[in-house]
Design a protein around this motif. Structure first.
Motif, PDB file in Angstrom:
ATOM      1  N   VAL A 144       0.829  -1.203   0.000  1.00 47.07           N
ATOM      2  CA  VAL A 144       0.000   0.000   0.000  1.00 47.07           C
ATOM      3  C   VAL A 144       0.866   1.258   0.000  1.00 47.07           C
ATOM      4  N   GLU A 145       1.955   1.227   0.756  1.00 49.41           N
ATOM      5  CA  GLU A 145       2.842   2.388   0.790  1.00 49.41           C
ATOM      6  C   GLU A 145       3.418   2.693  -0.595  1.00 49.41           C
ATOM      7  N   VAL A 146       3.804   1.653  -1.305  1.00 53.53           N
ATOM      8  CA  VAL A 146       4.354   1.849  -2.657  1.00 53.53           C
ATOM      9  C   VAL A 146       3.298   2.470  -3.569  1.00 53.53           C
ATOM     10  N   CYS A 147       2.064   1.938  -3.526  1.00 60.72           N
ATOM     11  CA  CYS A 147       0.984   2.486  -4.354  1.00 60.72           C
ATOM     12  C   CYS A 147       0.691   3.934  -3.992  1.00 60.72           C
ATOM     13  N   LYS A 148       0.634   4.216  -2.714  1.00 57.57           N
ATOM     14  CA  LYS A 148       0.292   5.563  -2.269  1.00 57.57           C
ATOM     15  C   LYS A 148       1.323   6.586  -2.747  1.00 57.57           C
ATOM     16  N   GLU A 149       2.592   6.278  -2.556  1.00 59.27           N
ATOM     17  CA  GLU A 149       3.628   7.217  -2.972  1.00 59.27           C
ATOM     18  C   GLU A 149       3.640   7.389  -4.493  1.00 59.27           C
ATOM     19  N   TYR A 150       3.419   6.318  -5.212  1.00 58.40           N
ATOM     20  CA  TYR A 150       3.338   6.411  -6.683  1.00 58.40           C
ATOM     21  C   TYR A 150       2.159   7.287  -7.083  1.00 58.40           C
ATOM     22  N   ASN A 151       1.007   7.068  -6.452  1.00 61.41           N
ATOM     23  CA  ASN A 151      -0.182   7.845  -6.799  1.00 61.41           C
ATOM     24  C   ASN A 151       0.015   9.326  -6.528  1.00 61.41           C
ATOM     25  N   TYR A 152       0.668   9.648  -5.425  1.00 63.13           N
ATOM     26  CA  TYR A 152       0.930  11.054  -5.130  1.00 63.13           C
ATOM     27  C   TYR A 152       1.812  11.687  -6.212  1.00 63.13           C
ATOM     28  N   ALA A 153       2.770  10.922  -6.699  1.00 61.77           N
ATOM     29  CA  ALA A 153       3.635  11.435  -7.768  1.00 61.77           C
ATOM     30  C   ALA A 153       2.827  11.703  -9.034  1.00 61.77           C
ATOM     31  N   VAL A 154       1.850  10.840  -9.326  1.00 61.79           N
ATOM     32  CA  VAL A 154       1.005  11.036 -10.508  1.00 61.79           C
ATOM     33  C   VAL A 154       0.085  12.238 -10.303  1.00 61.79           C
ATOM     34  N   VAL A 155      -0.412  12.421  -9.089  1.00 60.95           N
ATOM     35  CA  VAL A 155      -1.208  13.616  -8.787  1.00 60.95           C
ATOM     36  C   VAL A 155      -0.399  14.862  -9.111  1.00 60.95           C
ATOM     37  N   GLY A 156       0.860  14.848  -8.720  1.00 58.61           N
ATOM     38  CA  GLY A 156       1.728  15.981  -9.007  1.00 58.61           C
ATOM     39  C   GLY A 156       1.858  16.247 -10.491  1.00 58.61           C
ATOM     40  N   LYS A 157       1.985  15.192 -11.282  1.00 60.54           N
ATOM     41  CA  LYS A 157       2.086  15.350 -12.733  1.00 60.54           C
ATOM     42  C   LYS A 157       0.827  15.987 -13.312  1.00 60.54           C
ATOM     43  N   LEU A 158      -0.344  15.464 -12.931  1.00 63.76           N
ATOM     44  CA  LEU A 158      -1.593  16.018 -13.454  1.00 63.76           C
ATOM     45  C   LEU A 158      -1.792  17.448 -12.962  1.00 63.76           C
ATOM     46  N   ASP A 159      -1.382  17.724 -11.734  1.00 63.51           N
ATOM     47  CA  ASP A 159      -1.544  19.060 -11.189  1.00 63.51           C
ATOM     48  C   ASP A 159      -0.679  20.073 -11.948  1.00 63.51           C
ATOM     49  N   ARG A 160       0.442  19.601 -12.495  1.00 63.17           N
ATOM     50  CA  ARG A 160       1.316  20.468 -13.293  1.00 63.17           C
ATOM     51  C   ARG A 160       0.865  20.554 -14.749  1.00 63.17           C
ATOM     52  N   GLY A 161      -0.225  19.869 -15.080  1.00 63.99           N
ATOM     53  CA  GLY A 161      -0.757  19.933 -16.427  1.00 63.99           C
ATOM     54  C   GLY A 161      -0.180  18.907 -17.377  1.00 63.99           C
ATOM     55  N   GLU A 162       0.555  17.920 -16.866  1.00 61.57           N
ATOM     56  CA  GLU A 162       1.115  16.887 -17.728  1.00 61.57           C
ATOM     57  C   GLU A 162       0.019  15.897 -18.124  1.00 61.57           C
ATOM     58  N   TYR A 163       0.153  15.349 -19.320  1.00 58.36           N
ATOM     59  CA  TYR A 163      -0.838  14.398 -19.840  1.00 58.36           C
ATOM     60  C   TYR A 163      -0.374  12.985 -19.490  1.00 58.36           C
ATOM     61  N   ALA A 164      -0.601  12.590 -18.253  1.00 61.89           N
ATOM     62  CA  ALA A 164      -0.007  11.376 -17.691  1.00 61.89           C
ATOM     63  C   ALA A 164      -0.908  10.161 -17.877  1.00 61.89           C
ATOM     64  N   VAL A 165      -1.172   9.806 -19.118  1.00 58.67           N
ATOM     65  CA  VAL A 165      -2.043   8.669 -19.414  1.00 58.67           C
ATOM     66  C   VAL A 165      -1.432   7.365 -18.905  1.00 58.67           C
ATOM     67  N   LYS A 166      -0.186   7.130 -19.226  1.00 56.92           N
ATOM     68  CA  LYS A 166       0.477   5.900 -18.792  1.00 56.92           C
ATOM     69  C   LYS A 166       0.489   5.787 -17.279  1.00 56.92           C
ATOM     70  N   GLU A 167       0.898   6.850 -16.615  1.00 59.50           N
ATOM     71  CA  GLU A 167       1.035   6.812 -15.160  1.00 59.50           C
ATOM     72  C   GLU A 167      -0.308   6.622 -14.461  1.00 59.50           C
TER      73      GLU A 167
END
Length: 401
Positions: free
Chosen positions: A293-316
């Motif tokens: 769960v910790e691995v998933c959570k930290e990964y998800n937060y990183a993807v949130v950051g990408k979308l928040d910066r306007g990146e088109y993070a389809v893969k992530e």
């Protein structure tokens, strides 16, 4: 909470939201689960608190906050142990309202987005059909232009808020010969003549209403077309990244809540003269689940950051949903086992959590579909690019999932 992603303001927001949910929602969850309907008053209460407007600009009565506030909203919703209630809330705010926020014109926003922020109008997204879900280009619902209205015929299914909601963000084909380029989006009033709903009986998510919708010569005014004819597919594809990330965040949050509950139970439950959290086999199993769960959570937060910066993070975002929903199922299954016989009893939270979690690898694109999307990206080197809004059709960079 990871301090590298969340500020003190985020923390204060989390505490306020958690307190609100415990006071206003948690005491009613069992009733709503049994009745299969959420009381209308809670929608306006949530709207009054501003929770539906986190991602909406202030111009339309929202708060215009970053995506980590949305993350907190989703995580805290999972802690009340009603996947159905949580789904109804985020389907309104992050499926229906996302299209209003990003793609609707000013007049549409005034009529539908502003009351949605306040919880006075409840929306749903109508894309999935009885004969196809992720195959968006294969939809059969049609919208035929006749003077100043579109006449819609067809059906949709698995639509959260489709029974008791007020409007539908509906995908339909305005040009059946143009494939994905012939799909358009409309705002359809739920009480429009010719719209009917059949409430589906689900394994989990019992508090939410999930509908099969039918459209029989439904007349929709042309001003309810979102964007231009033929832009619907690009709008839907763009929104999929956020939808899948939302489900990934939901998954890690409910798994985390399951682990917290299981650990408390294990500390209190005794066998052979000691609490069961002292047995090595259980301790090590718990740690394995916790680490996943910790691995998933930290990964998800990183993807949130990408979308928040306007990146088109389809893969992530696709990886987020694929991995997190799988882990959540495994974690909750394991946590139910920690409770022994009590895990199988409805008075304890694990039985409902297990049922609710099972939809994770199905809704918003099945795990099998997501694997193929990721395979196209990492093996076939397919590129998914953000749509160019209002560009000439030949310039649109569209990839079919």
């Amino acid at each position: 909470m990871s301090s590298s992603y969340f500020t003190e303001e985020h923390q204060l927001f989390r505490e306020s939201l958690r307190d609100f949910l415990q006071k206003e929602v948690a005491p009613n969850v069992d009733k709503w689960e049994e009745e299969g309907k959420i009381e209308s008053a809670i929608w306006t209460k949530i709207g009054e608190m501003g929770y539906f407007g986190l991602a909406t600009p202030e111009e339309y009565d929202g708060l215009g906050l970053d995506l980590f506030y949305t993350t907190i909203f989703l995580e805290e919703m999972q802690r009340i142990n009603s996947g159905g209630f949580a789904a109804a809330m985020w389907a309104h705010a992050y499926l229906a309202m996302t299209h209003l926020n990003k793609n609707a014109n000013h007049q549409q926003k005034l009529k539908y987005l502003v009351p949605s922020v306040h919880g006075r109008k409840i929306g749903c997204l109508g894309v999935t059909e009885p004969f196809g879900g992720s195959d968006v280009a294969g939809m059969r619902t049609t919208a035929v232009k006749k003077e100043d209205v579109y006449v819609i015929n067809g059906s949709k299914t698995f639509i959260t808020n489709g029974v008791y909601g007020d409007y539908i963000i509906l995908a339909a084909k305005t040009d059946v010969s143009a494939g994905n380029k012939g799909i358009s989006l409309f705002i359809v009033d739920r009480d429009a003549e010719g719209v009917s709903a059949n409430k589906l009986n689900k394994l989990g998510w019992r508090a939410s209403d999930t509908a099969e919708l039918a459209f029989d010569n439904v007349q929709v005014p042309e001003e309810n077309l979102i964007g231009l004819e033929g832009q619907g597919f690009t709008f839907i594809m763009e929104a999929f990244a956020l939808e899948r990330l939302v489900m990934g965040i939901n998954a890690h949050a409910r798994a985390e809540f399951a682990l917290e509950y299981a650990l408390q139970y294990m500390a209190e439950r005794e066998a052979f003269g000691k609490s069961i959290n002292q047995f090595q086999a259980l301790r090590h199993k718990y740690v394995e689940l916790f680490a996943e769960v910790e691995v998933c959570k930290e990964y998800n937060y990183a993807v949130v950051g990408k979308l928040d910066r306007g990146e088109y993070a389809v893969k992530e975002a696709t990886i987020s949903k694929l991995k997190s929903t799988k882990v959540a199922d495994e974690v909750i299954y394991g946590c139910l086992q920690f409770l022994g016989g009590y895990g199988y009893i409805e008075d304890y939270p694990m039985a409902r959590m297990l049922r609710d979690s099972r939809l994770g690898p199905i809704g918003g694109g099945t795990s099998e579909i997501l694997k193929e999307i990721i395979a196209k990206i990492v093996i076939d080197k397919k590129e998914y690019r953000a749509p160019l809004k209002n560009a000439p059709e030949k310039d649109l960079k569209i990839s079919v999932s």
